[in-house]
Motif scaffolding. Structure first.
Motif, PDB file in Angstrom:
ATOM      1  N   LYS A  73       0.916  -1.070  -0.061  1.00  0.00           N
ATOM      2  CA  LYS A  73      -0.063   0.028  -0.059  1.00  0.00           C
ATOM      3  C   LYS A  73       0.794   1.222   0.001  1.00  0.00           C
ATOM      4  CE  LYS A  73      -3.966  -2.035   2.354  1.00  0.00           C
ATOM      5  NZ  LYS A  73      -4.730  -2.031   3.644  1.00  0.00           N
ATOM      6  N   GLN A  74       1.970   1.201   0.806  1.00  0.00           N
ATOM      7  CA  GLN A  74       2.971   2.363   0.809  1.00  0.00           C
ATOM      8  C   GLN A  74       3.490   2.440  -0.690  1.00  0.00           C
ATOM      9  OE1 GLN A  74       5.438   2.336   4.427  1.00  0.00           O
ATOM     10  NE2 GLN A  74       7.404   2.805   2.777  1.00  0.00           N
ATOM     11  N   VAL A  75       3.995   1.554  -1.264  1.00  0.00           N
ATOM     12  CA  VAL A  75       4.490   1.712  -2.470  1.00  0.00           C
ATOM     13  C   VAL A  75       3.553   2.406  -3.432  1.00  0.00           C
ATOM     14  CG1 VAL A  75       5.203   0.397  -4.488  1.00  0.00           C
ATOM     15  CG2 VAL A  75       6.034  -0.310  -2.376  1.00  0.00           C
ATOM     16  N   GLY A  76       2.374   1.936  -3.342  1.00  0.00           N
ATOM     17  CA  GLY A  76       1.237   2.287  -4.251  1.00  0.00           C
ATOM     18  C   GLY A  76       0.740   3.823  -4.064  1.00  0.00           C
ATOM     19  N   GLU A  77       1.063   4.341  -3.002  1.00  0.00           N
ATOM     20  CA  GLU A  77       0.660   5.583  -2.474  1.00  0.00           C
ATOM     21  C   GLU A  77       1.772   6.487  -3.050  1.00  0.00           C
ATOM     22  OE1 GLU A  77       0.277   5.480   1.770  1.00  0.00           O
ATOM     23  OE2 GLU A  77      -1.623   4.684   1.545  1.00  0.00           O
ATOM     24  N   LYS A  78       3.080   6.131  -2.864  1.00  0.00           N
ATOM     25  CA  LYS A  78       4.412   6.745  -3.647  1.00  0.00           C
ATOM     26  C   LYS A  78       4.211   7.069  -4.731  1.00  0.00           C
ATOM     27  CE  LYS A  78       7.460   7.629  -0.225  1.00  0.00           C
ATOM     28  NZ  LYS A  78       8.234   8.886  -0.105  1.00  0.00           N
ATOM     29  N   LEU A  79       3.806   5.737  -5.448  1.00  0.00           N
ATOM     30  CA  LEU A  79       3.864   5.773  -7.134  1.00  0.00           C
ATOM     31  C   LEU A  79       2.780   6.798  -7.625  1.00  0.00           C
ATOM     32  CD1 LEU A  79       4.530   2.176  -7.964  1.00  0.00           C
ATOM     33  CD2 LEU A  79       6.145   4.067  -8.067  1.00  0.00           C
TER      34      LEU A  79
END
Length: 251
Positions: free
Chosen positions: A243-249
């Motif tokens: 989820k954190q990766v998705g938010e960053k991207l």
């Protein structure tokens, strides 16, 4: 406004496609309309990860690039793979169907304009929030084209000396292609490592944002592509990192 995100790695076997599939799934579960485009023309894998049988594929990326279909007609709604009552939508665009023409396509080649036009068309037709492109590994014409049309690039690497120089090369290419945002995703870090310390070291080494450091997971290894990790383990610490990766991207 929609985002085109490219996921890339210099080396094969670093878990790039698993990350792409799970990040796309997380974004759809959160209410986004997402399509994942399999650009791994040499060795497509997203069919397997999303449970889409090759026999069910009538149109594919290959068919679009040969001019036989629009890209949205090669998009398959796999929202049911997310379980009951997902908030968003999830589509997959496979690299190749039953035509077996990948080798011919690679010899023929395609242009930035072709892929860019297809990306814009499928975003409009499916009213997408996110088009996520799962690239093949390495640096070649196909990967540079898909990086060139991206709003955001996620570069997957492992803590392996063989990967260090190649990752630097990918980041340099992204800069030359004027990709608006590039971020690193460290995968399969040993579970006994201090993940925050690893993140700090990688940040200093590459002078690039680090979306997350993903630890090695026995559960992910045991799952062996039979199901989407974020669906099978919605409360797992690794799911929170996806989820954190998705938010960053999508920033």
């Amino acid at each position: 406004m929609s985002k085109t995100i490219s996921i890339h790695s210099f080396l094969r076997g670093v878990g790039k496609s698993h990350i792409a599939a799970n990040v796309a799934s997380v974004l759809a579960l959160q209410g986004k309309r997402v399509a994942v485009l399999d650009m791994n023309i040499y060795a497509p894998t997203l069919n397997l990860l999303f449970g889409l049988r090759s026999l069910d594929v009538k149109n594919s990326l290959t068919d679009y690039l040969f001019g036989r279909c629009t890209l949205d007609s090669a998009a398959y709604d796999i929202t049911p793979s997310l379980g009951t009552k997902p908030k968003g939508k999830l589509y997959v665009i496979p690299a190749e169907g039953r035509s077996g023409e990948s080798a011919l396509l690679l010899r023929k080649g395609f242009t930035v304009e072709q892929l860019g036009e297809g990306a814009h068309q499928v975003i409009r037709a499916l009213n997408l929030d996110v088009l996520l492109i799962d690239n093949g590994a390495g640096v070649n014409q196909e990967t540079m084209i898909s990086i060139a049309i991206a709003d955001s690039l996620g570069v997957v690497l492992r803590l392996d000396k063989k990967d260090y120089q190649g990752t630097s090369l990918v980041l340099e290419i992204a800069k030359e292609l004027s990709v608006p945002r590039a971020t690193l995703i460290v995968n399969q870090a040993p579970s006994d490592y201090d993940l925050s310390e690893v993140k700090t070291k990688v940040l200093k080494a590459y002078h690039s944002d680090v979306a997350a450091v993903l630890p090695y997971s026995n559960e992910l290894a045991t799952l062996a592509s039979d199901a989407l990790f974020v669906v099978k383990y919605p409360s797992h610490a690794l799911t929170k990192l996806f989820k954190q990766v998705g938010e960053k991207l999508i920033m």
